[in-house]
Structure formats: C-alpha cells, structure tokens
Design a protein around this motif. Structure first.
Motif, PDB file in Angstrom:
ATOM      1  N   VAL A  77      -9.306  12.166 -19.135  1.00 39.43           N
ATOM      2  CA  VAL A  77      -9.152  10.810 -18.606  1.00 39.43           C
ATOM      3  C   VAL A  77      -7.911  10.146 -19.203  1.00 39.43           C
ATOM      4  N   GLY A  78      -7.713  10.324 -20.505  1.00 33.03           N
ATOM      5  CA  GLY A  78      -6.535   9.767 -21.156  1.00 33.03           C
ATOM      6  C   GLY A  78      -5.248  10.326 -20.585  1.00 33.03           C
ATOM      7  N   THR A  79      -5.229  11.626 -20.307  1.00 35.96           N
ATOM      8  CA  THR A  79      -4.043  12.256 -19.725  1.00 35.96           C
ATOM      9  C   THR A  79      -3.741  11.689 -18.338  1.00 35.96           C
ATOM     10  N   VAL A  80      -4.776  11.528 -17.519  1.00 29.93           N
ATOM     11  CA  VAL A  80      -4.582  10.955 -16.175  1.00 29.93           C
ATOM     12  C   VAL A  80      -3.996   9.551 -16.280  1.00 29.93           C
ATOM     13  N   LEU A  81      -4.535   8.752 -17.194  1.00 26.22           N
ATOM     14  CA  LEU A  81      -4.011   7.397 -17.381  1.00 26.22           C
ATOM     15  C   LEU A  81      -2.577   7.427 -17.910  1.00 26.22           C
ATOM     16  N   VAL A 124       0.830  -1.214   0.000  1.00 25.74           N
ATOM     17  CA  VAL A 124       0.000   0.000   0.000  1.00 25.74           C
ATOM     18  C   VAL A 124       0.860   1.258   0.000  1.00 25.74           C
ATOM     19  N   ASP A 125       1.931   1.238   0.769  1.00 25.85           N
ATOM     20  CA  ASP A 125       2.810   2.406   0.823  1.00 25.85           C
ATOM     21  C   ASP A 125       3.423   2.706  -0.543  1.00 25.85           C
ATOM     22  N   ASN A 126       3.754   1.657  -1.296  1.00 26.55           N
ATOM     23  CA  ASN A 126       4.326   1.863  -2.624  1.00 26.55           C
ATOM     24  C   ASN A 126       3.282   2.435  -3.584  1.00 26.55           C
ATOM     25  N   VAL A 127       2.056   1.953  -3.482  1.00 23.21           N
ATOM     26  CA  VAL A 127       0.977   2.481  -4.321  1.00 23.21           C
ATOM     27  C   VAL A 127       0.751   3.961  -4.030  1.00 23.21           C
ATOM     28  N   LEU A 128       0.763   4.330  -2.750  1.00 19.92           N
ATOM     29  CA  LEU A 128       0.599   5.737  -2.383  1.00 19.92           C
ATOM     30  C   LEU A 128       1.780   6.571  -2.876  1.00 19.92           C
ATOM     31  N   THR A 129       2.967   5.975  -2.876  1.00 24.66           N
ATOM     32  CA  THR A 129       4.141   6.679  -3.409  1.00 24.66           C
ATOM     33  C   THR A 129       3.967   6.975  -4.890  1.00 24.66           C
ATOM     34  N   ILE A 130       3.461   5.993  -5.646  1.00 21.66           N
ATOM     35  CA  ILE A 130       3.208   6.193  -7.072  1.00 21.66           C
ATOM     36  C   ILE A 130       2.210   7.323  -7.283  1.00 21.66           C
ATOM     37  N   LEU A 131       1.156   7.318  -6.481  1.00 19.17           N
ATOM     38  CA  LEU A 131       0.122   8.348  -6.631  1.00 19.17           C
ATOM     39  C   LEU A 131       0.651   9.731  -6.273  1.00 19.17           C
ATOM     40  N   ARG A 132       1.496   9.820  -5.239  1.00 22.63           N
ATOM     41  CA  ARG A 132       2.076  11.112  -4.873  1.00 22.63           C
ATOM     42  C   ARG A 132       2.967  11.642  -5.986  1.00 22.63           C
ATOM     43  N   LEU A 133       3.777  10.751  -6.565  1.00 19.57           N
ATOM     44  CA  LEU A 133       4.658  11.171  -7.658  1.00 19.57           C
ATOM     45  C   LEU A 133       3.845  11.599  -8.874  1.00 19.57           C
ATOM     46  N   ALA A 134       2.753  10.887  -9.133  1.00 24.00           N
ATOM     47  CA  ALA A 134       1.921  11.208 -10.293  1.00 24.00           C
ATOM     48  C   ALA A 134       1.139  12.494 -10.095  1.00 24.00           C
ATOM     49  N   ALA A 135       0.857  12.845  -8.847  1.00 20.75           N
ATOM     50  CA  ALA A 135      -0.031  13.980  -8.578  1.00 20.75           C
ATOM     51  C   ALA A 135       0.540  15.300  -9.102  1.00 20.75           C
ATOM     52  N   VAL A 136       1.819  15.553  -8.840  1.00 16.87           N
ATOM     53  CA  VAL A 136       2.396  16.850  -9.196  1.00 16.87           C
ATOM     54  C   VAL A 136       2.462  17.030 -10.706  1.00 16.87           C
ATOM     55  N   ILE A 137       3.092  16.082 -11.398  1.00 16.01           N
ATOM     56  CA  ILE A 137       3.191  16.199 -12.850  1.00 16.01           C
ATOM     57  C   ILE A 137       1.820  16.042 -13.484  1.00 16.01           C
ATOM     58  N   PRO A 141      -3.495  10.674   0.537  1.00 17.47           N
ATOM     59  CA  PRO A 141      -2.658  11.867   0.669  1.00 17.47           C
ATOM     60  C   PRO A 141      -3.337  13.106   0.088  1.00 17.47           C
ATOM     61  N   THR A 142      -3.106  14.235   0.734  1.00 17.16           N
ATOM     62  CA  THR A 142      -3.701  15.504   0.295  1.00 17.16           C
ATOM     63  C   THR A 142      -3.297  15.846  -1.138  1.00 17.16           C
ATOM     64  N   LEU A 143      -2.057  15.564  -1.496  1.00 17.84           N
ATOM     65  CA  LEU A 143      -1.593  15.867  -2.855  1.00 17.84           C
ATOM     66  C   LEU A 143      -2.385  15.076  -3.889  1.00 17.84           C
ATOM     67  N   VAL A 144      -2.707  13.831  -3.589  1.00 17.54           N
ATOM     68  CA  VAL A 144      -3.493  13.005  -4.512  1.00 17.54           C
ATOM     69  C   VAL A 144      -4.913  13.554  -4.638  1.00 17.54           C
ATOM     70  N   ILE A 145      -5.452  14.022  -3.530  1.00 18.13           N
ATOM     71  CA  ILE A 145      -6.799  14.608  -3.564  1.00 18.13           C
ATOM     72  C   ILE A 145      -6.807  15.870  -4.418  1.00 18.13           C
ATOM     73  N   THR A 191       4.387   7.009 -14.471  1.00 16.32           N
ATOM     74  CA  THR A 191       4.833   6.946 -13.079  1.00 16.32           C
ATOM     75  C   THR A 191       5.003   5.512 -12.621  1.00 16.32           C
ATOM     76  N   THR A 192       4.058   4.656 -12.984  1.00 13.83           N
ATOM     77  CA  THR A 192       4.154   3.237 -12.622  1.00 13.83           C
ATOM     78  C   THR A 192       5.353   2.587 -13.292  1.00 13.83           C
ATOM     79  N   LEU A 193       5.596   2.935 -14.558  1.00  6.13           N
ATOM     80  CA  LEU A 193       6.756   2.397 -15.270  1.00  6.13           C
ATOM     81  C   LEU A 193       8.048   2.754 -14.542  1.00  6.13           C
ATOM     82  N   GLY A 194       8.175   4.021 -14.131  1.00  8.37           N
ATOM     83  CA  GLY A 194       9.369   4.438 -13.394  1.00  8.37           C
ATOM     84  C   GLY A 194       9.512   3.701 -12.082  1.00  8.37           C
ATOM     85  N   ASN A 195       8.395   3.460 -11.396  1.00  8.10           N
ATOM     86  CA  ASN A 195       8.436   2.747 -10.126  1.00  8.10           C
ATOM     87  C   ASN A 195       8.884   1.307 -10.310  1.00  8.10           C
ATOM     88  N   VAL A 196       8.379   0.648 -11.357  1.00 11.61           N
ATOM     89  CA  VAL A 196       8.763  -0.738 -11.631  1.00 11.61           C
ATOM     90  C   VAL A 196      10.262  -0.817 -11.940  1.00 11.61           C
TER      91      VAL A 196
END
Length: 395
Positions: free
Chosen positions: A300-304, A67-80, A197-201, A310-315
């Motif tokens: 929606v396409g941009t979000v995906l 779960v912590d890794n998933v939240l990390t991905i979402l935090r990284l994705a949120a800003v960009i 996380p607030t950033l994801v929201i 972000t997921t690719l970089g995490n992997v």
C-alpha cells in the motif's frame, strides 16, 4: 548466537506478528508510536497526496481536477507502479534491483521482433504478452542465481544486468524502434472497462496480488524474515538462497508485465524504454516506507509513493515548471523520506545515534557493527552474500 545476529533480528517488518502481548515491532513494552506503524506511515502518505492534490487544484485549477487529467496521472503511474511492486519484494528481502528498466526494454524489444509479431498474427496477440513475461522472468532468474549462488553483491549483479540487457536490446532491435502492427493488441490494452483504463486495472490487479502474496502467504513471511536477518532465517529452516532467487524472478515478471504496458502506451518496442525506471521505482518504494536495509515494507505504501511522485510531476508540468526543478524536488523528497523513516523507526525524532541498548524493534543501520552488509542480509548465500568467518555468522 552472537551479538551481531541477535542485534539484527528486530529488522522484520512491524506488521509481522510478534510474541503474545508484544507491541508492534516485537517490543514487549511501549511501542515506538503510532506513526512508526504501517497504518500511521500510510496515513501520512495519504495526507501528503491530498496536500499535493490541493496544491494542484489551487495552482492549475480545472486543468488538474479534470477527469481526463486524473486518468492521465493514473496511466502514467500504472507502468512504473507495476515495476515498483516487484522492487518492493526485492528490497524487503534485503536486496536491490538496478536492472528493472533495462529488463523492460529487452522484453519489449523481444516481444516486438518481426518473428514474434508474425507468430502473433498467425495465432493470437497473447504470444507477444507471453514472450515479454518470459524474457523478464528468465532475466530475473539469472539475477537471482548470480546473487544467491554466485554470492555476488546484488548491487553489482543487477548493475551488470542493466548494461547487458540494454546492450542486448540494442543488438536485437539494431538500434531501431519496432512498431507494433497487431491492432487487436493495441485495442485491448488502450481500451477501458467502465471508464477505467485497462492499464490502470492491470496495475490494480498486480498491486492486490502483491499485497496478498506479501501479507497472507508463507512466501511473504519468509521475505520479511530473510530481509530482517538472513542468518536467523536460515537457522529457522528457510532456504535463503532459493527464496532470494524467487524474489528476483518475481521482479523480472513485473518487468515483463510493465514491458507489455509500455508497448501498448507507445505502440513500440524499443531499447530506450525504461530509462531510469530503477531510480523511479526505488524512490517510490522508499517513499512508501520500505527500509532499504530490508525487513520492513508495505505494498500500500509503495502504491501511494508511486501516486505521489506521478502527481508531483503532473503538477509541475501543468504549471510549466522545468524537468530540472522536478528532479530537485524529487531528490529533496527522497532524502526527507529516508530521514523520517530513520526517526520513526527508532521511536522518535532525535538525531542521536542509537545506542547498544536500543529497542529490539529498531532497525540496524547498514555498515554498523551489528548491521547487515550489502543489502541487509548476513547469511551465507543471502542477497548480500556474507562471507564465511565474518563476525556474527555460523559455519
């Protein structure tokens, strides 16, 4: 109307309503296929993201699925991701913005100066947020005015802003990193709501607002029209120059919001923030199905697209692969996505050049006789700044 104008009117997004009985993309007969529509494109992105997640689980196991890794991905994705939402509007409108990273850096530096932080301490930390957004908005306004009324190509104008904004940020910060002292500011943005996380929201709220603005308002319909054919939009009564300015202002606002988010993540304001964000944002937008020549795209396409990168970089990181390998993979994905867009947009996977009798819904390649110039617009005063007397324009 000339042949050039007529040929480019099909550049409007396939989601836009067409004549009664018309197929998606404005075709009266057989459509180009399910996968060329917005639902099909987004479904393909979901499948790609799911495959990436499976690869992550197989290669990294519980480290990826944690779960912590998933939240990390979402935090990284949120800003960009927030920056990419603004970029989506600009590209759909037929423009490009290379200055987004530099604008975020400038906004973060201006919002963390000693004077601004002292004012925030005397009143409320919202002053820092307001300052960052205002700086981004003003810089976006400058971009828009120079492009729309100065008739400078969007690529050149935003490239100049990239250099100027980054240089101004270095001057203001004296090439130093400015530390945020306001603990309430950091506590708010680094916190969470119900475990999210607030950033994801914030990213989710910006994405939802962007979707509504693009798909449920006159502003969104005009954006598709200007990006598809600015000359036709002008003849239809749309004030192309004013709308172009609004698009770059919107991009500046998202840069200001992203600056606040990166300030909270790093607890600093720095002229080095946002390095290469413009490339990451453009890549995410293109992967999400938005045409670089304008006239078609989805939030929606941009979000995906952001989540995929972000997921690719995490992997790659979890498997101890180098950043160089990540860069190569990103490049391959971008090229493949653009080629796939071209094939789907023409209703098939044939690599033959479209003929003059192609389907009305097919986009026009930039640089072709009927194509748009410099950003996908042909109207005088549009993002591309067509010149009076060019073929396909009207006095």
């Amino acid at each position: 109307m000339s042949g050039s104008t007529t040929a480019t009117t099909g550049g409007v997004d396939s989601t836009a309503p067409g004549p009664a009985g018309a197929a998606p993309g404005g075709q009266a007969g057989k459509g180009p296929g399910f996968m060329s529509g917005p639902v099909g494109r987004n479904l393909g992105l979901v499948v790609a993201l799911a495959i990436l997640c499976i690869v992550g689980v197989v290669t990294a196991g519980d480290r990826f699925a944690d779960v912590d890794n998933v939240l990390t991905i979402l935090r990284l994705a949120a800003v960009i991701g927030v920056v990419s939402i603004g970029m989506t509007f600009v590209i759909i409108g037929g423009g490009i913005d290379l200055s987004v990273g530099a604008l975020a850096a400038l906004a973060s530096v201006w919002a963390t100066t000693l004077a601004t932080q002292q004012m925030a301490e005397d009143t409320h930390w919202i002053v820092m947020v307001f300052t960052a957004i205002v700086v981004g908005t003003v810089a976006g306004l400058v971009n828009g005015v120079v492009i729309a009324y100065g008739k400078l190509a969007a690529f050149i104008a935003t490239l100049a802003m990239l250099a100027a904004a980054r240089g101004l940020a270095e001057i203001i910060a004296n090439r130093r990193t400015q530390i945020i002292q306001d603990r309430d500011f950091l506590a708010f943005f680094s916190g969470d709501v119900l475990g999210i996380p607030t950033l994801v929201i914030i990213f989710a709220l910006v994405a939802v607002a962007g979707w509504v603005l693009l798909n449920r308002t006159t502003f969104g319909r005009r954006t598709f029209a200007v990006g598809g054919n600015a000359e036709a939009a002008r003849l239809a009564g749309i004030r192309v120059q004013r709308h172009t300015v609004k698009l770059y202002v919107l991009s500046g606002i998202t840069c200001g919001i992203a600056a606040v988010m990166i300030m909270a993540r790093t607890t600093t304001g720095s002229s080095t923030h946002g390095t290469l964000w413009e490339l990451d944002a453009i890549a995410a937008v293109v992967i999400g199905g938005t045409l670089l020549i304008g006239g078609r795209g989805t939030i929606v396409g941009t979000v995906l697209g952001v989540l995929i990168f972000t997921t690719l970089g995490n992997v790659f990181t979890l498997n101890n692969l180098s950043s160089s390998a990540q860069a190569v993979a990103r490049g391959v994905i971008i090229v493949a996505a653009v080629l796939l867009q071209q094939r789907l947009a023409t209703g098939g996977f044939s690599f033959r050049r479209p003929t003059a009798g192609r389907s009305p819904g097919a986009p026009v390649a930039a640089g072709s006789p009927a194509g748009a110039v410099s950003g996908g617009t042909t109207a005088d005063g549009g993002p591309g700044g067509a010149r009076p007397g060019d073929p396909g324009t009207h006095p």
